[in-house]
Scaffold this active site. Structure first.
Site, PDB file in Angstrom:
ATOM      1  N   LYS A  15      -9.379   0.185 -11.773  1.00 42.20           N
ATOM      2  CA  LYS A  15      -9.651  -1.229 -12.074  1.00 42.20           C
ATOM      3  C   LYS A  15     -10.461  -1.370 -13.364  1.00 42.20           C
ATOM      4  CE  LYS A  15      -9.320  -2.673  -7.249  1.00 42.20           C
ATOM      5  NZ  LYS A  15     -10.028  -2.715  -5.967  1.00 42.20           N
ATOM      6  N   LYS A  72      -2.748  -1.739  -8.754  1.00 41.80           N
ATOM      7  CA  LYS A  72      -3.658  -1.295  -9.836  1.00 41.80           C
ATOM      8  C   LYS A  72      -3.349   0.096 -10.357  1.00 41.80           C
ATOM      9  CE  LYS A  72      -5.335  -1.091  -5.616  1.00 41.80           C
ATOM     10  NZ  LYS A  72      -6.161  -1.633  -4.592  1.00 41.80           N
ATOM     11  N   VAL A 102      -0.322  -6.756   1.756  1.00 41.46           N
ATOM     12  CA  VAL A 102      -0.279  -7.776   0.693  1.00 41.46           C
ATOM     13  C   VAL A 102       1.072  -8.493   0.687  1.00 41.46           C
ATOM     14  CG1 VAL A 102      -0.610  -8.240  -1.771  1.00 41.46           C
ATOM     15  CG2 VAL A 102      -1.944  -6.438  -0.669  1.00 41.46           C
TER      16      VAL A 102
END
Ligand code: HSE
Length: 403
Positions: A200, A100, A12
């Site tokens: 999540k 997360k 990421v």
């Protein structure tokens, strides 16, 4: 110029740099000033990398640099990510993250720290990868009482389930491919055992209730017990198997949150969500249903959501964008008290025992598995179902909830 630091140069992190540099004219115009990545923090060196000159190993360079106003935390995990995030927020630097695990565990506290220091903690990329979900829930849908959020929020498991269903593919091979594609967590157990989806839905449930939903208290079951035969029986019954994360506001003020594989009708919008895609159905009391669909994992989709948060921070210097998530614990409803139907797969010769255990259901067969039978129970409480199911011992081969 808005100077940004990136913590972690993995999948990421490298995507965040690529989005900021590759879309620089667009992101800068939208941010209202030129965006520039000044530092990339990582333990490793990256010889030959185009941004090699920005790699640093000392976090205090970022913390002590007054030019840095926004930090992207894309390291993952709780450990140092938590300390770094806290220190940045305390120094008045906004933090945007895809982490997360950290958001689920410390979201309420970090939001409070951000508000106390007139900056922002933003986490659009933490749920649904590149799909806008957090911001719509916080802004476009903010007039709604949200009754339910139900969806597919883990790209890796959806990719695996799709390949098992469509190609009869081997579970291990598909998981390896998902890792190569950059979808899976460092420890893929987090994906396949449902923990990632659980974190999540804890984040979404906390935003829906405005209170803290503890991910460790959420009922979670992964996909590791599913067998190719389950997909054949589902298909024969006009169903698909999906790992669903559900958050439902209960009439008594509690909230049901759970993650488990479910059989869903083939014509349900979520049944059409395949491969790495995620799909989340949000039901509001005024709006009715809204469906959010898109790439739920992968370098650039996730990075795009992180950079959108950076732009939002740049647009609100010295101001905290409202996000209601209090530290007070939400009251969770026990998933075992919920009523539903169940699918049971059993050895063909024990079909009568299954029928006796769950009278009033429906038995069926599929030609590819002549030695097995499928059975849909009538609607019953989950705890009642499990008691009777366990009583059947090795006569039964598997079970799946129906939506
Ligand atoms: N491992 C996660 C997934 C990455 O597969 O959905 C995105 O959060």
């Amino acid at each position: 110029m808005i100077k940004v630091a990136v913590l972690g140069y993995g999948t990421v992190g490298s995507g965040v740099v690529e989005v900021i540099e590759g879309n620089n004219a667009q992101v800068s115009r939208k941010a209202g000033d030129e965006l520039h990545v000044k530092y990339i923090l990582d333990l490793r060196d990256f010889p030959g990398d185009p941004y090699e000159d920005r790699i640093i190993h000392d976090f205090t360079m970022i913390l002590n640099d007054p030019e840095i106003s926004v930090v992207c935390e894309v390291m993952g995990g709780v450990g140092p990510a938590y300390q770094f995030t806290r220190q940045c927020l305390e120094a008045g630097k906004s933090v945007c993250t895809s982490n997360k695990e950290l958001v689920a565990k410390h979201g309420a506290e970090l939001l409070e720290t951000a508000a106390g220091n007139h900056c922002n903690y933003m986490f659009e990329a933490s749920v649904g990868g590149g799909i806008p979900l957090i911001r719509p829930i916080n802004s476009a849908l903010t007039a709604e009482k949200i009754l339910e959020v139900k969806g597919i929020v883990n790209g890796t498991t959806n990719y695996i389930l799709t390949k098992m269903e469509k190609e009869g593919a081997d579970y291990g091979d598909v998981l390896k491919k998902a890792q190569e594609l950059g979808y899976a967590e460092r420890n893929p157990e987090a994906d396949v055992e449902g923990h990632d989806a659980c974190r999540k839905i804890a984040i979404l449930a906390s935003l829906v209730t405005g209170k803290n939903v503890d991910s460790e208290k959420i009922f979670t079951e992964g996909i590791t017990k599913l067998d190719i035969a389950d997909f054949k029986f589902a298909d024969a019954a006009g169903m698909k198997i999906k790992l669903l994360a559900i958050c439902r506001s209960m009439e008594d003020g509690g909230v049901l949150a759970m993650v488990a594989p479910f059989m869903i009708p083939k014509d349900s919008p979520l049944a059409m969500v395949n491969d790495v895609f995620n799909g989340v159905l949000v039901t509001g009391n005024m709006l009715g249903d809204a469906l959010f669909y898109g790439r739920g994992a992968g370098k650039l989709p996730t990075a795009s959501a992180v950079v959108a948060d950076v732009i939002d921070c740049a647009r609100h210097p010295g101001k905290t964008v409202v996000c209601i998530w209090d530290k007070e614990e939400a009251r969770l409803t026990d998933a075992a008290e919920m009523q539903r139907r169940f699918f049971v797969r059993a050895k063909a010769e024990t079909a009568a025992d299954v029928e006796a255990a769950f009278p009033g259901g429906e038995c069926f067969a599929v030609p590819e598995y002549p030695g097995e039978s499928g059975y849909f129970t009538p609607v019953m409480k989950e705890k009642e179902f499990l008691m009777r199911y366990q009583g059947l011992g090795d006569k039964v081969l598997g079970r799946i909830r129906l939506v």
